[in-house]
Design an enzyme around this catalytic site. Structure first.
Site, PDB file in Angstrom:
ATOM      1  N   PRO A   1       0.792  -1.222   0.000  1.00 35.82           N
ATOM      2  CG  PRO A   1      -0.105  -1.112   2.126  1.00 35.82           C
ATOM      3  CD  PRO A   1       0.516  -2.063   1.180  1.00 35.82           C
ATOM      4  CG  ASN A   2      -0.297   4.404   1.155  1.00 37.09           C
ATOM      5  OD1 ASN A   2      -1.225   4.957   0.564  1.00 37.09           O
ATOM      6  ND2 ASN A   2      -0.424   3.926   2.388  1.00 37.09           N
TER       7      ASN A   2
ATOM      8  NE  ARG B   1       3.551   6.950   1.688  1.00 35.77           N
ATOM      9  CZ  ARG B   1       3.980   5.845   2.323  1.00 35.77           C
ATOM     10  NH1 ARG B   1       4.537   4.868   1.628  1.00 35.77           N
ATOM     11  NH2 ARG B   1       3.857   5.707   3.613  1.00 35.77           N
TER      12      ARG B   1
ATOM     13  CE1 TYR C   1       7.047   7.147   3.367  1.00 41.91           C
ATOM     14  CE2 TYR C   1       8.425   5.224   2.969  1.00 41.91           C
ATOM     15  CZ  TYR C   1       7.460   5.875   3.716  1.00 41.91           C
ATOM     16  OH  TYR C   1       6.906   5.248   4.803  1.00 41.91           O
TER      17      TYR C   1
ATOM     18  CG  ASN D   1       8.296  -1.749   0.500  1.00 39.96           C
ATOM     19  OD1 ASN D   1       7.651  -1.820   1.545  1.00 39.96           O
ATOM     20  ND2 ASN D   1       8.953  -0.657   0.139  1.00 39.96           N
TER      21      ASN D   1
ATOM     22  CB  ALA E   1       1.133   0.033   6.534  1.00 37.18           C
TER      23      ALA E   1
ATOM     24  CD  GLU F   1      10.055  -7.138   5.551  1.00 33.96           C
ATOM     25  OE1 GLU F   1      10.484  -6.350   6.421  1.00 33.96           O
ATOM     26  OE2 GLU F   1       9.270  -8.086   5.800  1.00 33.96           O
TER      27      GLU F   1
ATOM     28  CG  HIS G   1      10.914  -1.971   4.861  1.00 29.51           C
ATOM     29  ND1 HIS G   1       9.558  -1.882   4.730  1.00 29.51           N
ATOM     30  CD2 HIS G   1      11.174  -3.180   5.432  1.00 29.51           C
ATOM     31  CE1 HIS G   1       9.001  -2.983   5.204  1.00 29.51           C
ATOM     32  NE2 HIS G   1       9.959  -3.794   5.621  1.00 29.51           N
TER      33      HIS G   1
ATOM     34  NE  ARG H   1       9.564   6.326   8.883  1.00 28.93           N
ATOM     35  CZ  ARG H   1       8.651   6.214   7.930  1.00 28.93           C
ATOM     36  NH1 ARG H   1       8.779   5.283   6.996  1.00 28.93           N
ATOM     37  NH2 ARG H   1       7.602   7.021   7.920  1.00 28.93           N
TER      38      ARG H   1
END
Length: 355
Positions: free
Chosen positions: A219-220, A227, A232, A284, A287, A308, A310, A317
């Site tokens: 998502p996103n 965003r 990012y 990735n 969330a 995985e 990110h 964070r």
């Protein structure tokens, strides 16, 4: 039925297509898709909302367009289709072109008892649902029967009997857990060996630099460049996709990129990787990283190497972002490297196999 054809389940709403499709997918180790759900994902709204906003005619057009697209899919699946799909002559021809069409026939009273009080069925939102069910079933009866290769009276059979009848028509056969294979192994042992062999084969193929990899973005990620640019970066999603495809060209690999904001769609794509020859996965989860045990379980079920990724440094964070439920079932986790993390993941999958 010839080996290598899809199975299409048709019938009135509430006839059990979804339940039968799921059980059948376990039995035959085939992907199962619900065409209504596929349309909902593409439209970003429910069938009820489509009916309310655009009308039934628009929805039927989307069904036909989807069926035409399914004709081009390179591997077989089980499809559970909407109750009204076979009404169109065009759709009946398209359904028969996909493979074996199985009509699950039930009585109006069975449907009524299963669906009474279900407010998600647009065609049943009326003062007398039973009469409406009887009317619609009679209108559609000829369409169902003319389209079907197999008719099963699902009212009179239990689930196991329904499955056995369908399997018998596919020519694929079925194996009981008590049976043994020619070399004396049980089906469970044979399947475990098959998965292990598939994993080794994936590594061996990637040593040639010509692997088929899948990159999944959650998502996103499609909002890259929009965003939180300070976190990012300013490059958009199209830039990321081109960067990955450039890596594919440089390494002589096939890399498929998939993005979805929906958990179920990501799970479906991971499961699809089991059947389509995918040899390594970069994911990735966005969330979903922090709480989706469903995606975690889907990843764990696919015996290919996985990384995985990110973009940001999740260890620096918010506290909730430091938790990954999906990383433990991946071979490596890469974070804080920006978009370059994807390239590192691809390189890892291609080079580690050579060591």
């Amino acid at each position: 039925m010839e080996q290598g054809r899809s199975i299409i389940l048709i019938g009135f709403m509430g006839s059990g297509k979804t339940s039968v499709g799921l059980k059948l997918s376990y039995r035959l180790r085939m992907m199962v898709e619900d065409t209504d759900k596929l349309i909902e994902r593409r439209e970003g709204r429910s069938v009820s909302e489509i009916f309310a906003g655009q009308g039934e005619a628009y929805f039927r057009q989307q069904e036909s367009a989807l069926l035409r697209e399914l004709q081009t899919y390179p591997y077989d699946r089980i499809y559970s289709v909407g109750g009204g799909t076979p009404v169109r002559q065009e759709n009946r021809e398209l359904l028969k072109g996909l493979g074996l069409v199985v009509y699950l026939r039930v009585s109006p009273w069975t449907v009524y008892n299963r669906l009474k009080g279900d407010v998600t069925r647009p065609l049943l939102q009326c003062p007398d649902p039973l009469s409406r069910i009887q009317e619609l079933m009679e209108e559609r009866r000829e369409a169902y029967e003319s389209c079907a290769d197999v008719v099963i009276d699902a009212d009179t059979l239990d689930m196991e009997e329904i499955l056995e009848r369908i399997v018998a028509k596919t020519g694929r056969g079925t194996i009981k857990e008590t049976d043994r294979t020619d070399d004396g192994t049980s089906p469970g042992e044979a399947e475990a060996g098959k998965q292990e062999s598939a994993g080794k084969e994936a590594w061996d193929k990637m040593q040639t630099g010509a692997g088929k990899l899948l990159v999944i973005n959650g998502p996103n990620l499609n909002f890259l460049g929009i965003r939180e640019k300070s976190v990012y970066g300013t490059q958009d999603y199209a830039y990321l996709c081109e960067m990955i495809q450039r890596k594919a060209r440089e390494t002589g690999s096939e890399i498929v990129i998939f993005q979805s904001n929906h958990e179920g769609a990501i799970i479906d794509r991971i499961q699809e990787a089991y059947f389509d020859g995918t040899e390594g996965i970069v994911i990735n989860p966005g969330a979903f990283t922090h709480y989706s045990y469903a995606i975690r379980d889907a990843l764990a079920s696919i015996v290919v190497p996985k990384v995985e990724v990110h973009i940001s440094d999740i260890t620096k964070r918010e506290e909730f972002r430091r938790i990954s439920v999906t990383a433990p079932v991946c071979d490596r986790q890469i974070y804080g490297q920006g978009l370059d993390g994807y390239l590192q993941a691809i390189t890892f999958l291609l080079e580690t196999a050579k060591n």
